[in-house]
Motif scaffolding. Structure first.
Motif, PDB file in Angstrom:
ATOM      1  N   ARG A  99       0.723  -1.241   0.044  1.00 51.38           N
ATOM      2  CA  ARG A  99      -0.020   0.044   0.205  1.00 51.38           C
ATOM      3  C   ARG A  99       0.954   1.377  -0.079  1.00 51.38           C
ATOM      4  NH1 ARG A  99      -3.484   2.740   4.076  1.00 51.38           N
ATOM      5  NH2 ARG A  99      -2.104   1.427   5.694  1.00 51.38           N
ATOM      6  N   LEU A 100       1.909   1.197   0.683  1.00 49.91           N
ATOM      7  CA  LEU A 100       2.806   2.312   0.744  1.00 49.91           C
ATOM      8  C   LEU A 100       3.508   2.683  -0.442  1.00 49.91           C
ATOM      9  CD1 LEU A 100       3.881   4.646   2.760  1.00 49.91           C
ATOM     10  CD2 LEU A 100       5.604   2.971   3.487  1.00 49.91           C
ATOM     11  N   TYR A 101       4.150   1.449  -1.111  1.00 47.27           N
ATOM     12  CA  TYR A 101       4.982   1.802  -2.123  1.00 47.27           C
ATOM     13  C   TYR A 101       4.545   1.288  -3.374  1.00 47.27           C
ATOM     14  CZ  TYR A 101       8.698   2.241   1.333  1.00 47.27           C
ATOM     15  OH  TYR A 101       9.699   2.541   2.494  1.00 47.27           O
ATOM     16  N   LYS A 102       3.534   0.709  -3.517  1.00 43.98           N
ATOM     17  CA  LYS A 102       2.797   0.139  -4.651  1.00 43.98           C
ATOM     18  C   LYS A 102       3.610  -0.717  -5.599  1.00 43.98           C
ATOM     19  CE  LYS A 102      -0.978   2.755  -4.302  1.00 43.98           C
ATOM     20  NZ  LYS A 102      -0.827   3.435  -3.344  1.00 43.98           N
ATOM     21  N   GLU A 103       4.554  -1.488  -4.597  1.00 39.60           N
ATOM     22  CA  GLU A 103       5.387  -2.457  -5.166  1.00 39.60           C
ATOM     23  C   GLU A 103       5.285  -3.705  -4.277  1.00 39.60           C
ATOM     24  OE1 GLU A 103       9.475  -0.303  -6.517  1.00 39.60           O
ATOM     25  OE2 GLU A 103      10.144  -2.269  -5.074  1.00 39.60           O
ATOM     26  N   THR A 108      13.447 -10.755   1.075  1.00 36.14           N
ATOM     27  CA  THR A 108      14.196 -10.439   2.232  1.00 36.14           C
ATOM     28  C   THR A 108      13.607  -9.350   3.449  1.00 36.14           C
ATOM     29  OG1 THR A 108      15.505  -8.685   0.828  1.00 36.14           O
ATOM     30  CG2 THR A 108      16.661 -10.732   1.432  1.00 36.14           C
ATOM     31  N   GLN A 109      13.120  -8.422   2.604  1.00 32.74           N
ATOM     32  CA  GLN A 109      12.181  -7.613   3.702  1.00 32.74           C
ATOM     33  C   GLN A 109      11.265  -8.145   4.662  1.00 32.74           C
ATOM     34  OE1 GLN A 109      13.537  -4.239   3.988  1.00 32.74           O
ATOM     35  NE2 GLN A 109      15.003  -5.010   2.360  1.00 32.74           N
ATOM     36  N   ARG A 112      12.704 -10.338   7.068  1.00 30.58           N
ATOM     37  CA  ARG A 112      13.058  -9.474   8.280  1.00 30.58           C
ATOM     38  C   ARG A 112      12.127  -8.978   9.183  1.00 30.58           C
ATOM     39  NH1 ARG A 112      17.488  -5.478   7.538  1.00 30.58           N
ATOM     40  NH2 ARG A 112      17.041  -5.711   5.362  1.00 30.58           N
ATOM     41  N   LYS A 142      15.438 -10.411  -7.098  1.00 31.74           N
ATOM     42  CA  LYS A 142      16.816 -11.262  -6.887  1.00 31.74           C
ATOM     43  C   LYS A 142      16.693 -12.501  -7.094  1.00 31.74           C
ATOM     44  CE  LYS A 142      18.433  -7.827  -3.325  1.00 31.74           C
ATOM     45  NZ  LYS A 142      17.638  -7.254  -2.189  1.00 31.74           N
TER      46      LYS A 142
ATOM     47  N   ARG B  70      13.366   9.251   4.733  1.00 30.87           N
ATOM     48  CA  ARG B  70      12.855   7.898   4.182  1.00 30.87           C
ATOM     49  C   ARG B  70      13.538   7.120   3.154  1.00 30.87           C
ATOM     50  NH1 ARG B  70       7.369   7.364   6.228  1.00 30.87           N
ATOM     51  NH2 ARG B  70       7.561   5.392   5.209  1.00 30.87           N
ATOM     52  N   TYR B  74      15.420   3.570   3.426  1.00 31.51           N
ATOM     53  CA  TYR B  74      14.993   2.497   2.358  1.00 31.51           C
ATOM     54  C   TYR B  74      16.287   1.930   1.766  1.00 31.51           C
ATOM     55  CZ  TYR B  74      12.670   0.764  -1.836  1.00 31.51           C
ATOM     56  OH  TYR B  74      12.374  -0.190  -2.957  1.00 31.51           O
ATOM     57  N   ARG B  77      18.200  -0.352   4.287  1.00 30.51           N
ATOM     58  CA  ARG B  77      17.274  -1.805   4.396  1.00 30.51           C
ATOM     59  C   ARG B  77      17.407  -2.598   3.031  1.00 30.51           C
ATOM     60  NH1 ARG B  77      11.747  -0.067   6.610  1.00 30.51           N
ATOM     61  NH2 ARG B  77      12.587   1.627   5.894  1.00 30.51           N
ATOM     62  N   GLU B  78      17.184  -1.908   1.855  1.00 31.34           N
ATOM     63  CA  GLU B  78      16.880  -2.635   0.703  1.00 31.34           C
ATOM     64  C   GLU B  78      18.017  -2.693  -0.021  1.00 31.34           C
ATOM     65  OE1 GLU B  78      13.141  -3.014  -1.140  1.00 31.34           O
ATOM     66  OE2 GLU B  78      12.225  -2.303   0.941  1.00 31.34           O
ATOM     67  N   ARG B  80      19.118  -0.706  -2.153  1.00 29.44           N
ATOM     68  CA  ARG B  80      19.147  -0.547  -3.764  1.00 29.44           C
ATOM     69  C   ARG B  80      18.342   1.053  -3.516  1.00 29.44           C
ATOM     70  NH1 ARG B  80      13.469  -2.693  -5.643  1.00 29.44           N
ATOM     71  NH2 ARG B  80      12.264  -3.027  -3.698  1.00 29.44           N
ATOM     72  N   MET B  82      15.679   3.680  -4.548  1.00 33.91           N
ATOM     73  CA  MET B  82      14.117   3.656  -4.939  1.00 33.91           C
ATOM     74  C   MET B  82      13.918   3.992  -6.344  1.00 33.91           C
ATOM     75  SD  MET B  82      11.168   5.448  -2.658  1.00 33.91           S
ATOM     76  CE  MET B  82      11.653   5.089  -0.853  1.00 33.91           C
ATOM     77  N   LYS B  83      12.812   3.232  -6.698  1.00 38.97           N
ATOM     78  CA  LYS B  83      12.438   3.542  -8.193  1.00 38.97           C
ATOM     79  C   LYS B  83      11.483   4.713  -8.157  1.00 38.97           C
ATOM     80  CE  LYS B  83      11.397  -1.122  -8.904  1.00 38.97           C
ATOM     81  NZ  LYS B  83      10.764  -2.051  -9.758  1.00 38.97           N
ATOM     82  N   THR B  86       7.721   4.146  -7.265  1.00 40.67           N
ATOM     83  CA  THR B  86       7.965   3.866  -5.718  1.00 40.67           C
ATOM     84  C   THR B  86       8.024   4.983  -4.906  1.00 40.67           C
ATOM     85  OG1 THR B  86       9.111   1.661  -6.463  1.00 40.67           O
ATOM     86  CG2 THR B  86       8.805   2.415  -4.172  1.00 40.67           C
ATOM     87  N   SER B  89       4.723   7.016  -5.118  1.00 39.61           N
ATOM     88  CA  SER B  89       3.969   6.441  -4.017  1.00 39.61           C
ATOM     89  C   SER B  89       3.891   6.841  -2.705  1.00 39.61           C
ATOM     90  CB  SER B  89       3.756   4.907  -4.307  1.00 39.61           C
ATOM     91  OG  SER B  89       3.426   4.526  -5.798  1.00 39.61           O
ATOM     92  N   LEU B  90       5.136   6.677  -2.535  1.00 39.13           N
ATOM     93  CA  LEU B  90       5.453   7.089  -1.059  1.00 39.13           C
ATOM     94  C   LEU B  90       5.221   8.217  -0.648  1.00 39.13           C
ATOM     95  CD1 LEU B  90       7.193   6.302   1.779  1.00 39.13           C
ATOM     96  CD2 LEU B  90       9.181   7.429   0.669  1.00 39.13           C
ATOM     97  N   ALA B  93       1.630   8.879  -0.238  1.00 42.17           N
ATOM     98  CA  ALA B  93       1.259   8.487   1.036  1.00 42.17           C
ATOM     99  C   ALA B  93       1.449   9.408   2.180  1.00 42.17           C
ATOM    100  CB  ALA B  93       1.795   6.858   1.325  1.00 42.17           C
TER     101      ALA B  93
END
Lengths: 235, 204
Positions: A99-103, A108-109, A112, A142, B70, B74, B77-78, B80, B82-83, B86, B89-90, B93
């Motif tokens: 919902r937050l990132y639409k992805e 892994t996330q 975690r 990945k 933010r 990201y 954590r990830e 990478r 952010m696209k 994405t 969308s953030l 929100a």
């Protein structure tokens, strides 16, 4: 055992540096039904025994392998009710990410965040650790991934792993049989053979469950008919 | 006077061939008084992602700081970047979280996505996204910018031509708006480099 004086409260370390409740949780996992997972070059397979307490139980109503997202599945060894709670929480976390990132959430996330939940239950008041270890199988950008999450909240990425009653035999068998360039169908055959190793009684499509995900990134639980086909190929 | 017009601003982004350009004016005013001529409205999130914020200057700065925060988390954590989709969308929100006490800004997001495909979008102050294939505008000069871009834009421009086009569109639009201007700041981003240029226009 000197440690037993420290096993009443979860938040107390024993003198040997252990949290005894977690050790007990791992014992609960170790006496659960065997489950295993294998990461192939083009997908992941997870499988488990599905031994029901009586022949009167409707086996179609029991599903041990669950979806967390369309491209991530999970299986467990240990206490079923604890597993259900974790599945519910993980699904919610995956949806919140979407919902937050639409992805879709990367494997892994999600692993975690699930592990973080499990760790929180080892450091809070009035709760006990989860009595399950999870095997999470997913396919994202990945590639194919397989993770094991323990009651302590530690997680590991595996090429192949097993948990539950028959863990040491199963792992030895997997060590011998695993190859880096294995394809998904080979991995399913190996998974069945590994389950067969320690199986009490006759193995059939009614008492095992298999889930797989391939390059199509869709996690699926195999139908009994498909399991029968694989069993026939293995014979 | 509307609170969105308190400081004055103009931001525009355009899509080119495997590249994009994002430009803004440089004036910071307090209603009719100009107090700075080097105000930074466009900020880099990562090498292939930029955000331009128009509207109330304090919210421009605060929102930018929160978004960088933010994005850094990201990235850690990830592992990478952010696209752009994405990130959009953030931002949407985050803006909607303040639905009943909003940030008084309108973002313009521009980035290169997968396969270096340019992505631009804008949104209102409560996060309604508007994706566009050609150009997006925002700020007090937005009406002039719409007209100028519509007239001057053509698809698949290369980086240099895109720079010329977006600069002309920006300068001619801010000249018709008393609250924005005092030069321009243009970033042209291709897969390999980011070219930052300052424009000198009518200094009023």
């Amino acid at each position: 055992m000197g440690d037993s004086q420290y096993s009443f409260s979860l938040t107390t370390f024993s003198p040997s540096g252990k949290l005894v409740q977690i050790e007990h949780a791992l014992t609960a996992v170790g006496s659960g039904q065997t489950s295993l997972g294998i990461k192939a070059s083009n997908g992941v397979v997870i499988a488990t025994e599905k031994k029901l307490p009586s022949i009167l139980v409707d086996e179609t109503s029991v599903q041990k392998i669950q979806h967390l997202t369309p491209n991530i599945g999970v299986v467990y060894s240990g206490m079923g009710p604890d597993f259900r709670v974790l599945v519910r929480k993980s699904r919610k976390q995956a949806e919140q990410y979407l919902r937050l990132y639409k992805e879709p959430i990367p494997v892994t996330q999600l692993v975690r965040e699930t592990a973080t939940v499990m760790q929180e239950f080892t450091q809070s008041g009035g709760v006990r650790p989860f009595g399950v270890s999870l095997l999470v199988a997913g396919y994202d950008d990945k590639g194919p991934q397989l993770y094991q999450v323990d009651p302590s909240g530690s997680y590991f990425s595996w090429k192949a792993s097993a948990m539950g009653k028959n863990v040491s035999n199963a792992k030895t068998f997997l060590e011998k049989r695993y190859t880096e360039d294995m394809e998904l169908d080979d991995a399913i055959h190996t998974a069945i053979l590994t389950l067969k190793e320690g199986f009490e009684g006759e193995i059939s499509s009614k008492n095992i469950e298999i889930g797989k995900i391939g390059a199509d990134k869709v996690f699926r639980v195999l139908t009994p008919a498909e399991i029968d086909d694989y069993l026939a190929e293995v014979e | 006077m509307s609170i969105f017009e308190y400081n004055g601003s103009a931001v525009v982004a355009m899509v080119g061939k495997n590249c994009f350009a994002i430009a803004s004016d440089r004036r910071l005013g307090v209603q009719l008084q100009t107090i700075a001529t080097d105000f930074q409205r466009i900020s880099k999130i990562h090498d292939h992602l930029f955000i331009g914020l128009s509207g109330l200057a304090t919210d421009v700065q605060t929102l930018y700081q929160r978004l960088v925060f933010r994005h850094k988390l990201y990235q850690l954590r990830e592992e990478r970047d952010m696209k752009p989709e994405t990130f959009a969308s953030l931002v949407s929100a985050i803006l909607y979280e303040k639905r009943f006490g909003p940030f008084l800004c309108q973002p313009v997001i521009a980035g290169l996505g997968d396969d270096n495909k340019p992505f631009i979008c804008t949104m209102d102050s409560i996060g309604a996204k508007e994706l566009a294939k050609d150009f997006v505008v925002s700020g007090t000069a937005s009406e002039s910018l719409y007209g100028a871009c519509e007239a001057m834009y053509k698809p698949d421009m290369e980086a240099e031509e895109l720079f010329e086009t977006i600069s002309q569109a920006l300068l001619s639009s801010v000249d018709r708006d008393c609250l924005s201007g005092w030069g321009g700041h243009v970033y042209v981003v291709t897969p390999n480099e980011v070219k930052e240029r300052i424009l000198k226009g009518r200094m009023d």
